[in-house]
Write a protein that holds these residues in place. Sequence first.
Motif, PDB file in Angstrom:
ATOM      1  N   UNK A 613      36.237  54.514  33.784  1.00  0.00           N
ATOM      2  CA  UNK A 613      36.543  54.898  35.157  1.00  0.00           C
ATOM      3  C   UNK A 613      35.596  54.207  36.121  1.00  0.00           C
ATOM      4  N   UNK A 614      36.189  53.561  37.117  1.00  0.00           N
ATOM      5  CA  UNK A 614      35.443  52.984  38.232  1.00  0.00           C
ATOM      6  C   UNK A 614      36.021  53.574  39.516  1.00  0.00           C
ATOM      7  N   UNK A 615      35.185  54.243  40.298  1.00  0.00           N
ATOM      8  CA  UNK A 615      35.627  54.827  41.562  1.00  0.00           C
ATOM      9  C   UNK A 615      35.139  53.946  42.702  1.00  0.00           C
ATOM     10  N   UNK A 616      36.076  53.414  43.492  1.00  0.00           N
ATOM     11  CA  UNK A 616      35.727  52.440  44.517  1.00  0.00           C
ATOM     12  C   UNK A 616      36.796  52.449  45.600  1.00  0.00           C
ATOM     13  N   UNK A 617      36.487  51.918  46.776  1.00  0.00           N
ATOM     14  CA  UNK A 617      37.506  51.781  47.813  1.00  0.00           C
ATOM     15  C   UNK A 617      38.516  50.701  47.411  1.00  0.00           C
ATOM     16  N   UNK A 618      39.752  50.925  47.779  1.00  0.00           N
ATOM     17  CA  UNK A 618      40.830  50.021  47.372  1.00  0.00           C
ATOM     18  C   UNK A 618      40.627  48.612  47.910  1.00  0.00           C
ATOM     19  N   UNK A 619      40.056  48.506  49.095  1.00  0.00           N
ATOM     20  CA  UNK A 619      39.877  47.191  49.717  1.00  0.00           C
ATOM     21  C   UNK A 619      38.901  46.306  48.950  1.00  0.00           C
ATOM     22  N   UNK A 620      38.104  46.892  48.069  1.00  0.00           N
ATOM     23  CA  UNK A 620      37.096  46.117  47.342  1.00  0.00           C
ATOM     24  C   UNK A 620      37.563  45.699  45.945  1.00  0.00           C
ATOM     25  N   UNK A 621      38.831  45.849  45.682  1.00  0.00           N
ATOM     26  CA  UNK A 621      39.363  45.461  44.374  1.00  0.00           C
ATOM     27  C   UNK A 621      40.317  44.292  44.572  1.00  0.00           C
ATOM     28  N   UNK A 622      39.981  43.173  43.972  1.00  0.00           N
ATOM     29  CA  UNK A 622      40.831  41.991  44.083  1.00  0.00           C
ATOM     30  C   UNK A 622      42.085  42.155  43.235  1.00  0.00           C
ATOM     31  N   UNK A 623      43.083  41.329  43.509  1.00  0.00           N
ATOM     32  CA  UNK A 623      44.316  41.399  42.728  1.00  0.00           C
ATOM     33  C   UNK A 623      44.055  41.076  41.267  1.00  0.00           C
ATOM     34  N   UNK A 624      43.160  40.139  41.028  1.00  0.00           N
ATOM     35  CA  UNK A 624      42.844  39.771  39.640  1.00  0.00           C
ATOM     36  C   UNK A 624      42.184  40.926  38.898  1.00  0.00           C
ATOM     37  N   UNK A 625      41.255  41.613  39.560  1.00  0.00           N
ATOM     38  CA  UNK A 625      40.607  42.764  38.931  1.00  0.00           C
ATOM     39  C   UNK A 625      41.607  43.887  38.700  1.00  0.00           C
ATOM     40  N   UNK A 626      42.503  44.068  39.642  1.00  0.00           N
ATOM     41  CA  UNK A 626      43.519  45.101  39.487  1.00  0.00           C
ATOM     42  C   UNK A 626      44.414  44.806  38.282  1.00  0.00           C
ATOM     43  N   UNK A 627      44.810  43.550  38.127  1.00  0.00           N
ATOM     44  CA  UNK A 627      45.645  43.193  36.980  1.00  0.00           C
ATOM     45  C   UNK A 627      44.885  43.369  35.673  1.00  0.00           C
ATOM     46  N   UNK A 628      43.625  43.061  35.725  1.00  0.00           N
ATOM     47  CA  UNK A 628      42.830  43.079  34.490  1.00  0.00           C
ATOM     48  C   UNK A 628      42.463  44.488  34.049  1.00  0.00           C
ATOM     49  N   UNK A 629      42.170  45.355  34.991  1.00  0.00           N
ATOM     50  CA  UNK A 629      41.638  46.680  34.613  1.00  0.00           C
ATOM     51  C   UNK A 629      42.154  47.780  35.531  1.00  0.00           C
ATOM     52  N   UNK A 631      43.983  50.245  34.942  1.00  0.00           N
ATOM     53  CA  UNK A 631      44.044  51.577  34.341  1.00  0.00           C
ATOM     54  C   UNK A 631      42.737  52.350  34.452  1.00  0.00           C
ATOM     55  N   UNK A 632      41.612  51.644  34.679  1.00  0.00           N
ATOM     56  CA  UNK A 632      40.325  52.337  34.741  1.00  0.00           C
ATOM     57  C   UNK A 632      39.809  52.483  36.169  1.00  0.00           C
ATOM     58  N   UNK A 633      40.545  51.942  37.138  1.00  0.00           N
ATOM     59  CA  UNK A 633      40.094  51.970  38.525  1.00  0.00           C
ATOM     60  C   UNK A 633      40.716  53.150  39.257  1.00  0.00           C
TER      61      UNK A 633
END
Length: 640
Positions: A613-629, A631-633
């Motif tokens: 689990x990573x808790x963070x603001x949505x604006x700080x997650x790149x599309x690549x990170x979103x595709x990669x992980x 499920x844990x964000x």
Amino acid sequence: MRGHDWINSRLPDELILEIFRNLDSKSSRDACSLVCRRWLTLERLSRDTIRIGASGSPDALVDLLARRFPNVTNVYIDERLSVSLPPDFDPPIASFSELTLWKKEKKEPTHLGCILYPEKLGRRRNASHSALSWLRLHFVSERSESGASESDSYCISDAGLTAVADGFVKLEKLSLIWCSNATSAGLRSVAEKCRFLKSLDLQGCYVGDQGLVAIGKCCRQLEVLNLRFCEGLTDTGLVELALGCGKTLKWLGVAACAKITDISLEAVGSHCSSLEFLSLDSEFVHNKGVLAVAKGCSLLKNLSLQCINVTDEALTAVGVFCLSLESLALYSFQRFTDKSLCAIGKGCKKLKSLMLSDCYFLSDKGLEAVAAGCSELAHLEVNGCHNIGTYGLESIGRSCMRLMELALLYCQKVGDEALSEVGKGCKYLEALHLVDCSIIGDDAIYSIATGCRSLKRLHIRRCYEVGSKGIIAVGENCKYLTDLSIRFCDRVGDEALVAIGQGCPFLRHLNVSGCHQIGDKGIVAIARGCPQLSYLDVSVLQNLRDMALAEVGEGCPLLKDIVVSHCRQITDVGLAHLVRSCKLLESCHMVYCPGITAAGVATVISSCTNMKKVLIEKAKVSERTQRRAGSVISYLCVDL
């Protein structure tokens, strides 16, 4: 001789089964099942527990598992668990004979169970594809034939319970948690075929009286029954069950069952003489029902009551008749007075645990009576009882020398003198919890630290008179401390954590959220002195910088959870240093940290393979990170 199978040729099945039963790791059992077909078969025979969530078709899943694992004795079906076998799920390697469910929260079952995850399974590719295709067809045919809605397909029905009854004839424990589609018909099937049933949990199930009546008639060995939030039950069902299982029933829980009244409790009191545990939360139970239980169940050891219509008369009877009582919890009582606690103190000499929550008419006099009569008391919690003050707790300190855990929540009248007496008299105290106790300060904590050197857990929240002096004393005297939480204690500074770092090498859990005077120096001391640290919350520390995180990364390789939210000076550089060494990290909360960017989030994700689990603001997650992980964000909701 090389290549010769000495184990399979020499060891009988019985011995291999015994080895499997003594393995304490599920992963080890899974690995053993992949050695050969014989070991796979024997490992299946050794399984005794299955835990199931809301799968794509739980009825079909239960039917499959019943044929694969015939010796299961414990079945847990919990529809709160978000688990599924999606239609497009096609793992390249999986032995479906072992695949039961995919669980998002990967927690081990209480007993050796059958939660097996695809990433840990075998390599029998052809078998996995055929089995998976069969189950998909089964799902489709079930849905098309029944015409059930999508939501219904995720709920076990009476057909699933019938499969449980037919497949697990040795069943001893059955838990049906919030299984909304289960009815009396399914429960009747279980009752008729599972005669060895000892434990039944129906929390949140809308079953009717007929099912409970069948359990009472057929399952004469039943010991544990949980009926919390079973709104479809009435007195008829519970009365009949008490008649059938009264001699064996030891544990009963009832909550939010509007149609269960004193009539049921009178039946329990008359027939369940072996009852040891009763948890009762009801607006429809009065003195008559509790009196019947107190008089008829003399072996009662654990009693938990949240009944607004019960008065001193009932609890006085508990003190008179239930002389074996060891644990008592009273919640939100408006009609209890000190008379009740005086009766408990006088009669219940074996009492070891007492919880008083929002009992507004209890005072020091009642607590003094308990202290005088219950010298074996080991656990005490006082929560929101505004008339209990310093004198009552002083009595506990003087008389209850075996006290091991003390919790004072919202106790505005308890002062330092109370904990001074506890420190003097309760040498075995291991845990102290203080929340919003406004007049407790450093002198109290100092007395606890110097008198209770076996202290392992200290939790303090919003006690604004507690400062560094008290925590320094803890560091100097309590070397076995493993858990320290001092949230929003404005007077605690770096010098306190320096003492903890120097004197408490076994510390595993630290929460200093909101302690504004703590900065780099204190956290660095913890990092250098507490190598076993696994949880760290430093949120809302405005003076914390990257250097401290770097030290934590170097000194605390066992760290699994960290919270750095609202730390304005933490940047991507600090995170990079942290995750370089903390390879076991599983959760990271870092919202409202302006110095953390998408690059820092990506660094955390890519470096920590165990991250859940990573808790963070949505604006700080790149599309690549979103595709990669993805499920844990988890995202903080800020878009209003």
